[in-house]
Motif scaffolding. Structure first.
Motif, PDB file in Angstrom:
ATOM      1  N   UNK A   3       0.809  -1.220   0.000  1.00 18.33           N
ATOM      2  CA  UNK A   3       0.000   0.000   0.000  1.00 18.33           C
ATOM      3  C   UNK A   3       0.842   1.269   0.000  1.00 18.33           C
ATOM      4  N   UNK A   4       2.106   1.134  -0.324  1.00 13.37           N
ATOM      5  CA  UNK A   4       2.997   2.288  -0.422  1.00 13.37           C
ATOM      6  C   UNK A   4       2.976   2.818  -1.855  1.00 13.37           C
ATOM      7  N   UNK A   5       2.911   4.135  -1.990  1.00  8.16           N
ATOM      8  CA  UNK A   5       2.963   4.732  -3.331  1.00  8.16           C
ATOM      9  C   UNK A   5       4.358   4.578  -3.921  1.00  8.16           C
ATOM     10  N   UNK A   6       4.422   4.390  -5.239  1.00  6.35           N
ATOM     11  CA  UNK A   6       5.711   4.165  -5.902  1.00  6.35           C
ATOM     12  C   UNK A   6       6.661   5.335  -5.669  1.00  6.35           C
ATOM     13  N   UNK A   7       6.133   6.547  -5.615  1.00  8.54           N
ATOM     14  CA  UNK A   7       6.969   7.721  -5.407  1.00  8.54           C
ATOM     15  C   UNK A   7       7.616   7.774  -4.043  1.00  8.54           C
ATOM     16  N   UNK A   8       7.127   6.945  -3.105  1.00  2.00           N
ATOM     17  CA  UNK A   8       7.678   6.910  -1.761  1.00  2.00           C
ATOM     18  C   UNK A   8       8.701   5.789  -1.572  1.00  2.00           C
ATOM     19  N   UNK A   9       8.888   4.998  -2.597  1.00  2.00           N
ATOM     20  CA  UNK A   9       9.808   3.856  -2.498  1.00  2.00           C
ATOM     21  C   UNK A   9      11.248   4.281  -2.744  1.00  2.00           C
ATOM     22  N   UNK A  10      12.172   3.572  -2.099  1.00  2.00           N
ATOM     23  CA  UNK A  10      13.589   3.780  -2.373  1.00  2.00           C
ATOM     24  C   UNK A  10      13.930   3.223  -3.745  1.00  2.00           C
ATOM     25  N   UNK A  11      15.124   3.537  -4.238  1.00  2.00           N
ATOM     26  CA  UNK A  11      15.539   3.031  -5.546  1.00  2.00           C
ATOM     27  C   UNK A  11      15.529   1.519  -5.618  1.00  2.00           C
ATOM     28  N   UNK A  12      16.007   0.862  -4.558  1.00  2.00           N
ATOM     29  CA  UNK A  12      16.027  -0.596  -4.542  1.00  2.00           C
ATOM     30  C   UNK A  12      14.632  -1.192  -4.514  1.00  2.00           C
ATOM     31  N   UNK A  13      13.711  -0.553  -3.760  1.00  2.00           N
ATOM     32  CA  UNK A  13      12.332  -1.048  -3.684  1.00  2.00           C
ATOM     33  C   UNK A  13      11.599  -0.832  -5.007  1.00  2.00           C
ATOM     34  N   UNK A  14      11.887   0.268  -5.686  1.00  2.00           N
ATOM     35  CA  UNK A  14      11.294   0.501  -7.007  1.00  2.00           C
ATOM     36  C   UNK A  14      11.752  -0.581  -7.985  1.00  2.00           C
ATOM     37  N   UNK A  15      13.010  -0.985  -7.857  1.00  2.00           N
ATOM     38  CA  UNK A  15      13.516  -2.032  -8.732  1.00  2.00           C
ATOM     39  C   UNK A  15      12.856  -3.378  -8.411  1.00  2.00           C
ATOM     40  N   UNK A  16      12.551  -3.620  -7.132  1.00  2.00           N
ATOM     41  CA  UNK A  16      11.832  -4.846  -6.767  1.00  2.00           C
ATOM     42  C   UNK A  16      10.460  -4.875  -7.437  1.00  2.00           C
ATOM     43  N   UNK A  17       9.778  -3.732  -7.427  1.00  2.00           N
ATOM     44  CA  UNK A  17       8.469  -3.656  -8.096  1.00  2.00           C
ATOM     45  C   UNK A  17       8.622  -3.851  -9.596  1.00  2.00           C
ATOM     46  N   UNK A  18       9.640  -3.243 -10.159  1.00  2.00           N
ATOM     47  CA  UNK A  18       9.916  -3.387 -11.584  1.00  2.00           C
ATOM     48  C   UNK A  18      10.087  -4.862 -11.953  1.00  2.00           C
ATOM     49  N   UNK A  19      10.842  -5.584 -11.143  1.00  2.00           N
ATOM     50  CA  UNK A  19      11.107  -6.997 -11.384  1.00  2.00           C
ATOM     51  C   UNK A  19       9.839  -7.829 -11.198  1.00  2.00           C
ATOM     52  N   UNK A  20       9.050  -7.481 -10.184  1.00  2.00           N
ATOM     53  CA  UNK A  20       7.794  -8.196  -9.945  1.00  2.00           C
ATOM     54  C   UNK A  20       6.845  -8.064 -11.126  1.00  2.00           C
ATOM     55  N   UNK A  21       6.738  -6.852 -11.679  1.00  2.00           N
ATOM     56  CA  UNK A  21       5.850  -6.623 -12.824  1.00  2.00           C
ATOM     57  C   UNK A  21       6.302  -7.410 -14.050  1.00  2.00           C
ATOM     58  N   UNK A  22       7.610  -7.571 -14.209  1.00  2.00           N
ATOM     59  CA  UNK A  22       8.143  -8.314 -15.358  1.00  2.00           C
ATOM     60  C   UNK A  22       7.909  -9.817 -15.226  1.00  2.00           C
ATOM     61  N   UNK A  23       7.740 -10.286 -13.975  1.00  2.00           N
ATOM     62  CA  UNK A  23       7.643 -11.724 -13.727  1.00  2.00           C
ATOM     63  C   UNK A  23       6.231 -12.215 -13.437  1.00  2.00           C
ATOM     64  N   UNK A  24       5.288 -11.292 -13.216  1.00  2.00           N
ATOM     65  CA  UNK A  24       3.994 -11.695 -12.671  1.00  2.00           C
ATOM     66  C   UNK A  24       3.157 -12.528 -13.631  1.00  2.00           C
ATOM     67  N   UNK A  25       3.473 -12.521 -14.932  1.00  2.00           N
ATOM     68  CA  UNK A  25       2.739 -13.373 -15.876  1.00  2.00           C
ATOM     69  C   UNK A  25       3.500 -14.660 -16.186  1.00  2.00           C
TER      70      UNK A  25
END
Length: 204
Positions: free
Chosen positions: A111-133
């Motif tokens: 429930x954290x907004x992307x703009x509030x994430x650290x660089x490493x956490x943003x990359x975790x989200x980036x990786x999750x989106x690439x793998x979720x399918x």
């Protein structure tokens, strides 16, 4: 993924001069190269963002791409990003993304907004989106950028698990760390890929 005789030039400057690459199922591979070697151009062609001047790129099965530049909406929460991509991929549920987030120790940020994430956490989200399918072929551009040591190790655990499940994983980076984890390693130099048979140290 099958890549045959890929060429690309910018004006008179030839960046790629006949790239050949075959990535078989169940392979964890890497490409390294110096800045300006053409890695970004090759990545754009492999992902379908850019067409080659000559040659072909074929993906077999579902394809996933995690770019170095994180493409997120800072006003969206992590959960909203997952729901958006769930609809885009036509997924029935978020089971796969939950598994990836669990591996990366990222579930508490739903429930954290992307703009509030650290660089490493943003990359975790980036990786999750690439793998979720659950792609069959996964292309990763500097995937561990911004990761702390624990997350870095978790990334390799995830990559190895994907390889063992029969997926094809290609990691593209300026520097290749822990290259003993890779099944194959190429260096992009002078517009071509050169196989590194027995890498023994970090490549630049």
């Amino acid at each position: 993924m099958d890549v045959q005789d890929v060429h690309h030039s910018y004006g008179q400057y030839a960046v790629l001069r006949g790239v050949d690459l075959r990535l078989r199922p169940g392979t964890l591979a890497g490409i390294v190269g110096e800045n300006g070697a053409g890695k970004t151009t090759l990545l754009r062609i492999l992902s379908g963002e850019l067409g080659p001047d000559r040659g072909s790129v074929r993906h077999h099965g579902r394809f996933g791409y995690c770019p170095q530049s994180v493409v997120l909406d800072d006003s969206f929460t992590v959960r909203q990003h997952l729901d958006l991509f769930k609809a885009a991929f036509g997924l029935a549920d978020l089971r796969r993304s939950e598994e990836v987030m669990e591996t990366l120790a990222f579930t508490e940020y739903l429930d954290r907004r992307a703009g509030q994430l650290s660089g490493g956490s943003r990359q975790k989200l980036n990786l999750t989106l690439a793998l979720m399918h659950d792609p069959d072929v996964l292309l990763l551009d500097e995937p561990y950028q911004g990761f702390d040591w624990e997350t870095y190790l978790r990334f390799w655990e995830l990559a190895t698990r994907l390889r063992d499940a029969g997926r094809s994983v290609l990691v593209v980076s300026h520097l290749a760390y822990d290259i003993d984890r890779l099944d194959l390693l190429w260096r992009l130099e002078n517009g071509r890929l050169h196989r590194q048979e027995r890498p023994t140290g970090a490549a630049a």
